[in-house]
Design an enzyme around this catalytic site. Sequence first.
Site, PDB file in Angstrom:
ATOM      1  N   ASP A 127       3.217  -6.639   1.464  1.00 45.47           N
ATOM      2  CA  ASP A 127       3.515  -6.771   2.881  1.00 45.47           C
ATOM      3  C   ASP A 127       4.576  -5.735   3.215  1.00 45.47           C
ATOM      4  O   ASP A 127       5.739  -5.882   2.835  1.00 45.47           O
ATOM      5  CB  ASP A 127       4.005  -8.203   3.158  1.00 45.47           C
ATOM      6  N   LYS A 139       6.274  -2.661  14.847  1.00 44.62           N
ATOM      7  CA  LYS A 139       7.600  -2.676  14.219  1.00 44.62           C
ATOM      8  C   LYS A 139       8.089  -1.266  13.910  1.00 44.62           C
ATOM      9  O   LYS A 139       9.213  -1.086  13.439  1.00 44.62           O
ATOM     10  CB  LYS A 139       7.577  -3.517  12.951  1.00 44.62           C
TER      11      LYS A 139
END
Length: 406
Positions: free
Chosen positions: A196, A222
């Site tokens: 991740d 992000k």
Amino acid sequence: MNRYAQDFPILNQEVNGHPLVYLDSSATSQKPFQVIEAVEKYYKEYNSNVHRGVHTLGSRATDAYEGARERVRRFIGARSEKEVIFTRGTTSALNLVAHSYARARLGPGDEIVLTPAEHHSNLIPWQQAAKATGAALKYLPLEPDGTLDLNKAKEAITERTKLLAIAQVSNVLGTIHPIRELADLVHQQGGVIVVDGAQSVPHMKVDVQELDVDFLAFSGHKMMAPTGIGVLYGRESLLEGMEPLEYGGEMIDHVDLYESTWKELPWKFEGGTPIIAGAVGLAAAIDYLESVGMDNIHRHDKELAAYALKRLEEVEGITVYGPRENRTGLVTFNLEGVHPHDVATVLDAEGIAVRAGHHCAQPLMRWLGVTATVRASFYLYNDESDIDRLVEGIRKTKEYFGNVLR
């Protein structure tokens, strides 16, 4: 305001009568003019579907979309564009691996190894895969500061370990895990590693070949790109053997009444109209990040985190979670006697945006012995003056709730 903040139009405003201090980039980052203008240009000048029409706008859109894929490939060091799958984000990328890879290969006696610090998006898909296949979940123990002991990891990762799923950076603790060393341990046992990268790819140089990972998932929003666009990197040899998760237009080669065949990589995993504007924005975001330099961003994040830790320790009643070293640009804390949501509410009244809650990491909250925390997360548009505003806001929070400063 630092020299990069001027590129982010949203930061030039007041919130509740105060200049905005945005400290929630781990949830989503702000977007520079360069990204906003790239997306606007797509919609104004060559909005069209991709891979379908032969007209000029369709060709320009296709070139931009596939150009973004190549841009991502270079950014993460993938060998081939076939290894770059566009998704809706980290969550959909991890679910794709859990469904198309894990469920087809795991069975009773196999183990999926995780940590208690995983974001729910890197936990629930593996819970469901384990239920569907009979495989078992196994958790690497965390040290008291939230780091991993590689010797303990070596003991936990065995010949039964078929898959290790782990965040490179914890979205709560800021911990940077030793991915290459973990990849070596897993590969020695014949398993694969799924990373991740939601909190790492935006903030540091991530090269999938140097890390020797099998899968890497991350989100555009992000890292200054639009929402709704993400990436799954996968080794070509593994992706070739996986079945698509979604079926429909764009991902097919030949369709008959009773049978169909799929396109080659990467398109067999991209059914339907893709997130074209998001891909265009992602490419522009990568251009911006690389113009600053990923090493510079990582250094800046670490310096801000160190400064934040130093300043927070000046406030009586603050508990800060996670390691003091080898961490990235976020700090998670609680203020004694004040609920995290109340802290965030008072800070918002001062124009300071932070995140309060369980951060989609409830098992980690239980491991910490709390129900929620406050998180302040930084990016290249923040500087030490933002940290000073945060600390000032926390002191006002203590005053508001009747605590006595000493």
